[in-house]
Design a protein around this motif. Structure first.
Motif, short mmCIF file in Angstrom:
data_model
loop_
_atom_site.label_atom_id
_atom_site.label_comp_id
_atom_site.label_asym_id
_atom_site.label_seq_id
_atom_site.Cartn_x
_atom_site.Cartn_y
_atom_site.Cartn_z
N ALA A 260 0.83 -1.20 0.00
CA ALA A 260 0.00 0.00 0.00
C ALA A 260 0.87 1.26 0.00
O ALA A 260 0.46 2.30 -0.51
N THR A 261 2.05 1.18 0.57
CA THR A 261 2.99 2.30 0.54
C THR A 261 3.68 2.40 -0.81
O THR A 261 3.94 3.52 -1.32
N MET A 299 -4.90 4.04 3.26
CA MET A 299 -4.82 4.05 4.72
C MET A 299 -6.17 3.73 5.34
O MET A 299 -6.26 2.98 6.33
N ARG A 300 -7.23 4.27 4.75
CA ARG A 300 -8.57 3.97 5.27
C ARG A 300 -8.93 2.51 5.05
O ARG A 300 -9.53 1.87 5.93
N VAL A 301 -8.59 1.97 3.88
CA VAL A 301 -8.86 0.55 3.61
C VAL A 301 -8.19 -0.32 4.66
O VAL A 301 -8.80 -1.25 5.21
N TRP A 302 -6.94 -0.03 4.97
CA TRP A 302 -6.21 -0.87 5.91
C TRP A 302 -6.62 -0.62 7.37
O TRP A 302 -6.52 -1.52 8.19
N MET A 303 -7.09 0.56 7.65
CA MET A 303 -7.63 0.80 8.99
C MET A 303 -8.88 -0.07 9.21
O MET A 303 -9.02 -0.73 10.24
N LEU A 304 -9.77 -0.10 8.20
CA LEU A 304 -10.98 -0.91 8.30
C LEU A 304 -10.63 -2.40 8.30
O LEU A 304 -11.25 -3.19 9.03
N ALA A 305 -9.64 -2.78 7.48
CA ALA A 305 -9.24 -4.19 7.43
C ALA A 305 -8.68 -4.64 8.78
O ALA A 305 -9.01 -5.73 9.26
N ASN A 306 -7.87 -3.81 9.39
CA ASN A 306 -7.27 -4.19 10.67
C ASN A 306 -8.29 -4.22 11.80
O ASN A 306 -8.07 -4.90 12.82
N ARG A 307 -9.40 -3.53 11.60
CA ARG A 307 -10.49 -3.60 12.58
C ARG A 307 -11.44 -4.76 12.28
O ARG A 307 -12.37 -5.00 13.05
N GLY A 308 -11.24 -5.42 11.14
CA GLY A 308 -12.13 -6.49 10.75
C GLY A 308 -13.44 -6.00 10.20
O GLY A 308 -14.42 -6.74 10.14
#
Length: 358
Positions: A260-261, A299-308
């Motif tokens: 993602a980076t 960043m938003r995609v991965w924030m939501l992914a890490n929250r499940g």
């Protein structure tokens, strides 16, 4: 109470059914008969739920198929008129073949989908569509798409055949190989770009190919990361039909964030090394908004992914999520502005003025 209205004039009756073994047409007919038998003046009965909704689909199946065929013909005609070439029908042909492969993948994943928290609602897993219908439709769609592609362009048909071979390899075996599965999924998305370039007989930018691979690897890994987190939450260690374990959460997170980076970084390098010196854009300064927008979205995609909390399919998430659509629109505006605005509209962002002539 919850099932009877306060004025005692309405009541709600619930029934739990085993979706996997329901004969939907027969169930729908029985429910309709019950409704008609018990209904009387001043006494109305309403029936709803998946069996009823699916039953209405079966009732009007012929009309639905007819509407779909007319829609396909109209879409093909509009695409031909738009591109002024017959290769405008390539998009429906690819969609037809891809639909066949998706059906086959769902049939092969049937047991795993039935035990999944959300995939159990898929048509085959829930029983809304009979298995034999899938086994008939899948080869017909695949063969139809390939034959159409061959008529349109042998080179395009070759790329479609490559897409089919890789998809079958993924569905039959490689989706169970951890990490390899995400690379294959990403390549399948990138292969669609190659198909378009092959059909249009245009050169495909290496920047675009590399960028798309990193972007789609990140999105595919986000999907796997959510599945791994769900394993841990459910107290399980192994994923059904997948090569991941509950302890792989750190790995999927690390690879996903790294790719993602890399995707916005590749976009920045493209702006500096290709878009700016080539003179392709009249106002390349506007392109600086693109990597910023893309970074915020990832960043938003991965924030939501890490929250499940991310949807099982990140592509579906991107299409349905309002903020993702807003980010996509902003990306399109930045490229449109770079191509149409007059030169020097934002000289403060001009690389040659900031860093000196290159």
């Amino acid at each position: 109470g919850l099932l009877v209205s306060p004025d005692m004039k309405a009541a709600l009756i619930k029934a739990q059914m085993n979706e996997g073994s329901i004969d939907y047409p027969a169930t729908f007919a029985a429910l309709q008969q019950v409704r008609e038998t018990l209904a009387k003046p001043g006494h109305q009965i309403y029936v709803t739920g998946n069996p009823v909704l699916t039953g209405w689909v079966y009732t009007y199946l012929n009309q639905i198929v007819e509407i779909m065929m007319w829609t396909l013909l109209l879409l093909s005609a509009l695409l031909i008129l738009y591109f002024r070439r017959f290769y405008g029908v390539a998009l429906p042909l690819l969609g037809i073949m891809a639909s066949g492969t998706y059906i086959l993948n769902d049939l092969l994943d049937l047991q795993g989908d039935r035990g999944h928290r959300s995939k159990h609602k898929r048509p085959f897993a829930s029983g809304r569509i009979k298995l034999w219908q899938g086994f008939v439709a899948s080869p017909l769609l695949i063969i139809g798409g390939l034959v159409g592609g061959l008529i349109l362009s042998p080179a395009f048909a070759t790329t479609m055949l490559s897409y089919l071979v890789i998809t079958l390899a993924y569905s039959l075996r490689l989706k169970r190989a951890a990490l390899i599965d995400t690379v294959l999924l990403s390549f399948l998305y990138t292969l669609r770009l190659i198909m378009g370039a092959t059909l249009a007989a245009v050169a495909l930018s290496q920047w675009l190919l590399v960028f798309s691979m990193f972007l789609f690897v990140s999105l595919s890994m986000a999907k796997r990361h959510v599945e791994v987190l769900q394993l841990a939450a459910a107290g399980k260690r192994y994923a059904a039909n997948r090569g991941y374990r509950a302890e792989d959460a750190g790995l999927t997170l690390g690879i996903g964030l790294a790719t993602a980076t890399a995707a916005p970084l590749i976009l920045v390098l493209y702006i500096i090394e290709s878009a700016w010196p080539s003179g392709l854009y009249s106002a390349p300064e506007a392109l600086w908004a693109a990597p910023v927008i893309l970074s915020l979205w990832l960043m938003r995609v991965w924030m939501l992914a890490n929250r499940g909390e991310l949807h099982d399919d990140p592509v579906v998430f991107a299409v349905k999520d309002p903020k993702s659509l807003l980010a996509g629109g902003a990306l399109a505006v930045s490229f449109l502005a770079a191509a149409t605005l007059p030169a020097g509209f934002a000289s403060v962002l001009n690389l040659d003025q900031v860093f000196g002539a290159r």
